[in-house]
Design a protein around this motif. Structure first.
Motif: not given
Length: 228
Positions: A141, A144, A146, A168-170, A176
């Motif tokens: 975290h 990212f 999250v 989801h990430t950018d 993740v």
């Protein structure tokens, strides 16, 4: 009056004894030193190629940096690209889809390598899932945005379906699976058939699974999950 030469001889003798003792201790320390000092020495010792040489980065406590994204032109970012390429070369002969990243002891950079490697693979167009198996000191975290409290432990305990736990990430190619809440039986959970089934499910949907695993000498978790 004549001066006796004995003190000079005694002083010279003491100097010789001191030098011999010092050299002996130096050779002894060198003989007892079994640390690996170069990549070439590591390759010779383990009979395997060194895939990358990542420089150590300094962070403030509780802070991490996704170097491949935030400093793409840096030397460190280039070493992650080199690591990605090295792993790609392996796949010419082996169908590798899972890479477990660990270390001997804490604070040696394995989470930083895991996050940057996952992001680097995703930037190259591969579909990647970063799987955090480090329940005790999760840091995903910090790289990212999250939620670290929902993830792997919830899926293995059947509290949350896998699709809901994947965050989801950018980068649309990178998701993740955080660690989730720490369970009471971490090594048993990671070595279970449920964990094996989870890995096989992810392999069917993603090109790469990058596993951030705890240090080998700290806990038994990595030895339990490495089989999968």
């Amino acid at each position: 009056a004549a001066v006796s030469p004995k003190p000079v001889r005694n002083g010279a003798l003491g100097l010789v004894v001191g030098l011999v003792f010092g050299l002996g201790m130096a050779f002894l320390f060198e003989y007892l030193d079994n640390t690996i000092k170069s990549a070439a020495e590591a390759e010779k010792l383990y009979g395997a190629p060194v895939l990358g040489n990542i420089p150590q980065e300094q962070f403030e406590k509780g802070q991490r940096r996704l170097t491949i994204v935030e400093r793409p032109g840096s030397y460190a970012a280039e070493t992650y690209r080199g690591l990605r390429n090295s792993i790609g070369y392996i796949n010419f002969e082996h169908n590798v889809k899972t890479v477990l990243v660990t270390s001997a002891a804490p604070d040696e950079g394995k989470s930083t390598v895991s996050a940057n490697l996952a992001a680097c693979l995703a930037m190259a167009g591969s579909k990647v899932v970063l799987l955090n198996c480090d329940f005790r000191r999760p840091t995903t975290h910090q790289f990212f945005a999250v939620d670290p409290l929902m993830g792997l432990s919830d899926v293995l305990a059947d509290r949350v379906p896998l699709e809901a736990a994947l965050q989801h990430t950018d980068d649309e190619n990178l998701v993740v699976l955080a660690s989730g809440m720490i369970p009471p039986n971490t090594s048993e959970l990671l070595g279970s058939q449920k964990m094996a089934t989870l890995i096989e499910t992810l392999k069917a949907d993603y090109d790469w699974i990058i596993v951030d695993s705890p240090p080998l000498l700290a806990v038994a978790d990595t030895a339990a999950s490495a089989r999968w």
